[in-house]
Structures are given as structure tokens and as C-alpha cells.
Design a protein around this motif. Structure first.
Motif, PDB file in Angstrom:
ATOM      1  N   LYS A   3       0.839  -1.209   0.000  1.00  0.00           N
ATOM      2  CA  LYS A   3       0.000   0.000   0.000  1.00  0.00           C
ATOM      3  C   LYS A   3       0.870   1.253   0.000  1.00  0.00           C
ATOM      4  N   LYS A   7       1.035   4.064  -2.861  1.00  0.00           N
ATOM      5  CA  LYS A   7       0.809   5.480  -2.551  1.00  0.00           C
ATOM      6  C   LYS A   7       1.961   6.328  -3.087  1.00  0.00           C
ATOM      7  N   TYR A  23      -5.386   2.372  -5.521  1.00  0.00           N
ATOM      8  CA  TYR A  23      -5.133   2.889  -4.180  1.00  0.00           C
ATOM      9  C   TYR A  23      -6.456   3.092  -3.425  1.00  0.00           C
ATOM     10  N   ARG A  27      -7.765   1.117  -0.039  1.00  0.00           N
ATOM     11  CA  ARG A  27      -8.167   1.851   1.173  1.00  0.00           C
ATOM     12  C   ARG A  27      -9.565   1.428   1.593  1.00  0.00           C
ATOM     13  N   HIS A  28     -10.456   1.278   0.605  1.00  0.00           N
ATOM     14  CA  HIS A  28     -11.828   0.895   0.908  1.00  0.00           C
ATOM     15  C   HIS A  28     -11.877  -0.522   1.490  1.00  0.00           C
ATOM     16  N   ASN A  30      -9.664  -2.016   3.272  1.00  0.00           N
ATOM     17  CA  ASN A  30      -9.092  -2.052   4.612  1.00  0.00           C
ATOM     18  C   ASN A  30      -9.878  -1.233   5.625  1.00  0.00           C
ATOM     19  N   SER A  31     -10.888  -0.511   5.155  1.00  0.00           N
ATOM     20  CA  SER A  31     -11.640   0.327   6.085  1.00  0.00           C
ATOM     21  C   SER A  31     -12.655  -0.524   6.846  1.00  0.00           C
TER      22      SER A  31
END
Length: 61
Positions: A3, A7, A23, A27-28, A30-31
Motif C-alpha cells: 500500500k 501510494k 489505491y 483503502r476501501h 481495509n476500512s
């Protein structure tokens, strides 16, 4: 690609839309939900989550 590597790549190649989408997708994935709207502690949980994110961003800068 990790990640962090993704980034870094995206920040160096901002025109690469596929990298940006990847990216965002990561992020989505892992949220996790902080709370739900019917939670009686909704406001305090949201405020704490915001504080944690600000602190995390400050440490990464």
C-alpha cells in the motif's frame, strides 16, 4: 506492491488513473465501520475516529 509503495507511486505519477483507482480500492477494502447511525455513542465515536486519523496523518508527515 505494498500500500505504501502504491501510494508513493501514485504521488509521483498523479496522471495514472489506474494506480489512483487501485489505491482507493485498497483503502476501501481495509476500512472498517466506526459506528452506525443508530448507535447512542455515534457522535463520540466519530470524533474519536477523526482524532485518531489526524494523529496518524501527523505521524506520517
Amino acid at each position: 506492491m505494498s500500500k505504501q509503495e502504491l501510494k508513493k507511486y501514485f504521488l509521483e505519477h498523479r496522471e495514472d488513473k489506474k494506480a489512483f483507482q487501485e489505491y482507493l480500492d485498497r483503502r476501501h477494502q481495509n476500512s472498517k465501520p466506526t459506528t452506525t447511525a443508530d448507535d447512542p455513542l455515534f457522535d463520540s465515536k466519530i470524533q474519536e475516529a477523526i482524532r485518531q486519523q489526524i494523529n496518524q496523518n501527523q505521524r506520517q508527515s
